[in-house]
Design an enzyme around this catalytic site. Structure first.
Site, PDB file in Angstrom:
ATOM      1  N   ASP A  65      -4.700  -8.385  -4.361  1.00  0.00           N
ATOM      2  CA  ASP A  65      -4.787  -9.610  -3.320  1.00  0.00           C
ATOM      3  C   ASP A  65      -4.792 -10.855  -4.095  1.00  0.00           C
ATOM      4  OD1 ASP A  65      -4.297  -8.213  -0.873  1.00  0.00           O
ATOM      5  OD2 ASP A  65      -5.864  -7.089  -0.888  1.00  0.00           O
ATOM      6  N   ARG A  79     -10.829   3.952  -1.106  1.00  0.00           N
ATOM      7  CA  ARG A  79     -10.161   3.090  -0.025  1.00  0.00           C
ATOM      8  C   ARG A  79     -10.318   3.965   1.500  1.00  0.00           C
ATOM      9  NH1 ARG A  79      -5.776   1.779  -4.270  1.00  0.00           N
ATOM     10  NH2 ARG A  79      -5.582  -0.450  -4.070  1.00  0.00           N
ATOM     11  N   CYS A  81     -10.217  -3.332 -10.263  1.00  0.00           N
ATOM     12  CA  CYS A  81      -9.550  -2.332  -9.402  1.00  0.00           C
ATOM     13  C   CYS A  81      -8.308  -2.271  -8.775  1.00  0.00           C
ATOM     14  CB  CYS A  81     -10.569  -1.659  -8.472  1.00  0.00           C
ATOM     15  SG  CYS A  81     -10.701  -2.962  -7.240  1.00  0.00           S
ATOM     16  N   GLU A 136     -11.222 -11.031  -4.373  1.00  0.00           N
ATOM     17  CA  GLU A 136      -9.562 -11.010  -4.294  1.00  0.00           C
ATOM     18  C   GLU A 136      -8.964 -12.272  -3.561  1.00  0.00           C
ATOM     19  OE1 GLU A 136      -8.780  -7.215  -2.439  1.00  0.00           O
ATOM     20  OE2 GLU A 136     -10.517  -7.243  -1.193  1.00  0.00           O
ATOM     21  N   HIS A 178       0.929  -1.242  -0.135  1.00  0.00           N
ATOM     22  CA  HIS A 178       0.056  -0.091  -0.011  1.00  0.00           C
ATOM     23  C   HIS A 178       0.801   1.139   0.173  1.00  0.00           C
ATOM     24  CE1 HIS A 178      -3.315  -2.885   0.549  1.00  0.00           C
ATOM     25  NE2 HIS A 178      -3.864  -2.051   0.192  1.00  0.00           N
TER      26      HIS A 178
HETATM   27  C1  PEP Z   1      -6.625  -5.155  -4.622  1.00  0.00           C
HETATM   28  O1  PEP Z   1      -6.280  -6.130  -3.687  1.00  0.00           O
HETATM   29  O2  PEP Z   1      -6.423  -5.360  -5.890  1.00  0.00           O
HETATM   30  C2  PEP Z   1      -7.395  -3.902  -4.170  1.00  0.00           C
HETATM   31  C3  PEP Z   1      -7.879  -3.149  -5.062  1.00  0.00           C
HETATM   32  O3  PEP Z   1      -7.364  -3.650  -2.837  1.00  0.00           O
HETATM   33  P1  PEP Z   1      -6.258  -3.244  -1.926  1.00  0.00           P
HETATM   34  O4  PEP Z   1      -5.060  -3.028  -2.800  1.00  0.00           O
HETATM   35  O5  PEP Z   1      -6.851  -1.791  -1.012  1.00  0.00           O
HETATM   36  O6  PEP Z   1      -6.011  -4.317  -1.058  1.00  0.00           O
HETATM   37 MG    MG Z   2      -7.226  -5.836  -1.872  1.00  0.00          MG
END
Ligand code: PEP
Ligand code: MG
Length: 588
Positions: free
Chosen positions: A473, A309, A520, A449, A202
């Site tokens: 994920d 988010r 996404c 995910e 992140h």
């Molecule tokens: C993902 O896991 O692709 C996602 C968009 O969520 P995050 O990156 O916030 O875990």
């Molecule tokens: Mg995710």
């Protein structure tokens, strides 16, 4: 001497500037520039903080019980001596005067310089004096924070100004927690380098959303780079060059100008609808982290927000979570800024590398959390905190009165979680009804995910209005590779046939069941994947606003009829990346 450090390319472009080293534990120190006219006042602030700390230390000595060990007195003497040492205060003042750093920043910068010097000392006794310097600096920082000016500075920390003629600055750190990264969003830094972190950690995602060059997982970077070194970040290759020779610097300046021109060219596409050569409409939406980013999304030509988010609203609050009203205000303002375009609000996804408090993944791993990515995160956490979850659901539902809102649920892997989540949404609606608070209906979507979810789409999809594939994920859990761990980053492979097959099957199955499907994860914003995702039938992408123009360019040049013909060849190839490059290039 010029040195190169290699890491992971996480945010494209070239940045050239002076290194600012910040210890992970001091990320929350305010960083801003002081105007020329204010420099004397800032130096004064520093002087006053020193006098205050000297007073504190002297008082401690004075009040020391007579039977206290003699070492304690001697230690306070050492601290007092350090406090008046030229290499401490005089050098710190120099950072203020020469670089216009605020006092806290200048102090941390000087601490980094001194720490290095201590680390390199042969004598063990002297090396251990580093802890004393750190303690003295801590006291000084606390004194600065107490001063009235310090409080204004802290409140202002995101409003950063450069001053005439200043070179850009590159933040170099061992690690930066995602929440800290977010704080730097409107900051003075023109690029980031960290020792740890994976491509879709992140921290990397937030760096990418800032649209400035960044390299993570550069292992030794914070040890090799010194305060104020000249640094080039090559965000395309994942290389950091320390003190480059003039000819290399010139080459990078040239590349920097080229990419600025390319950016300006792409920016012109922002109002062009994303339609393929064969007339297929493609929805390019935005991922955002803070309500104010909604405007950035629409300015970049996004036709909606596909992922908000919300967890960033929950971080660094010393255990106080945002109230329902506070959340509602955030969601309402973001929804209104969308001017009728849809806003997909994801319920909170804390845990894994997004802890609630200011902890980096590095600290998490070494503290008490055994396996954060497999632990209590996202919907699991929400369901375990029903009051918190209901507050968030009510806040989101209340925002439906101000625009088109969709609710997205992260990390669902079990049908029980589906039932419990939908029951909580129904309860939140009843509570609002009972209280006479207006809301309209919101579509509810599920994030795909976890491989289990991807495999069970026919069972999950009927409960939801839409599906959103979180490839970040999905890759991590399919390949058993921690997305935040630079040590296994080379195995984190979005082109892995298993990943592609899960994504393709989810899109196909979702569409056959009449559900809209979107991606996404970071894959959606990487133009290298645009064609393969279009070939799979994807017509909705959500990505950082800065990625939209480049992906749109790919969409405009694609003919999905040709792409679809080649999909099987790519999916069944042992090396899908090469196969895609070959067959899709031929189809262009
Ligand atoms: C993902 O896991 O692709 C996602 C968009 O969520 P995050 O990156 O916030 O875990
Ligand atoms: Mg995710």
């Amino acid at each position: 001497m010029s040195i190169q450090v290699f890491g992971l390319a996480v945010s494209k472009g070239v940045a050239i500037g002076r290194a600012v080293l910040i210890a992970s534990s001091r990320m929350d120190v305010a960083h801003y520039f002081v105007e020329e006219a204010q420099l004397d006042l800032e130096v004064d602030r520093l002087r006053r903080a020193r006098d205050e700390v000297a007073g504190e230390l002297q008082a401690l000595q004075r009040d020391m019980p007579s039977d206290a060990p003699g070492e304690l007195n001697a230690l306070l003497d050492v601290h007092l001596m350090l406090l008046h040492d030229e290499t401490m205060i005089a050098a710190t003042k120099q950072w203020v005067r020469d670089r216009h750093y605020n006092a806290e920043w200048a102090l941390s910068a000087q601490l980094e310089v001194l720490s290095r010097q201590f680390d390199e000392m042969e004598d063990e006794y002297l090396r251990e004096r580093k802890a004393d310097i750190e303690q003295v600096v801590e006291r000084l920082l606390r004194a600065l924070q107490r001063s009235a000016a310090g409080q204004t500075a802290a409140a202002d920390r995101t409003v950063q100004h450069g001053f005439g003629g200043e070179e850009p600055l590159i933040l170099v750190a061992n690690d930066i927690a995602p929440a800290d990264m977010l704080q730097f969003k409107r900051s003075v830094f023109a690029g980031f380098v960290t020792d740890v972190g994976g491509k879709t950690s992140h921290t990397a995602i937030v760096a990418r959303s800032m649209d400035i060059p960044a390299v993570v997982g550069a292992r030794e970077a914070s040890r090799l780079i010194r305060q104020d070194d000249q640094v080039v970040i090559d965000g395309d290759a994942g290389v950091v060059i320390i003190n480059p020779p003039p000819i290399v610097l010139e080459e990078y300046r040239f590349r920097q100008r080229q990419s600025e021109l390319e950016r300006a060219r792409l920016h012109r596409l922002r109002n062009t609808p994303a339609v393929t050569l064969d007339g297929q409409r493609v929805e390019l939406q935005a991922n955002i982290e803070m309500p104010r980013d909604a405007q950035v999304a629409t300015q970049a030509g996004a036709v909606g927000v596909g992922l908000f988010r919300t967890e960033f609203l929950f971080m660094n609050r010393d255990g106080h979570l945002p109230s329902e009203d506070e959340q509602f205000e955030c969601y309402r303002s973001a929804v209104q800024d969308m001017q009728g375009l849809p806003m997909t609000i994801r319920t909170v996804d804390v845990g894994a590398d997004k802890p609630l408090d200011r902890m980096s993944i590095h600290e998490l791993r070494h503290e008490h959390v055994l396996n954060p990515a497999l632990g209590l995160r996202a919907i699991r956490w929400s369901l375990s905190e029903p009051d918190m979850f209901l507050q968030q659901l009510r806040a989101i539902l209340r925002a439906t009165a101000y625009g088109k809102v969709r609710i997205l649920v992260p990390m669902v892997g079990h049908l029980n979680e589906v039932r419990q989540t939908l029951a909580q949404i129904a309860l939140a609606k009843r509570q609002l009804n009972d209280a006479g608070i207006p809301f309209t209906d919101a579509e509810v979507g599920v994030m795909v995910e976890i491989p289990a979810t991807a495999i069970m789409i026919p069972l999950f999809a009927p409960h939801f209005d839409f599906l959103s594939i979180g490839t970040n994920d999905l890759i991590q859990y399919t390949l058993a590779i921690d997305r935040a761990d630079e040590q296994v980053a080379h195995l984190y492979d979005p082109w892995h046939p298993a990943v592609l097959q899960l994504v393709a099957a989810t899109i196909d199955c979702g569409r056959r069941l009449g559900k809209s499907v979107s991606v996404c994860g970071e894959m959606a914003g990487d133009p290298v994947f645009t064609e393969v995702l279009l070939a799979m039938g994807l017509r909705s992408f959500s990505m950082h606003p800065s990625r939209i123009a480049e992906v749109k360019q790919r969409v405009l040049r694609s003919d999905t009829r040709h792409l679809e013909q080649h999909l099987q060849a790519v999916l069944s190839d042992e090396h899908p990346e090469q196969a895609a490059a070959r067959v899709f290039r031929a189809a262009r």
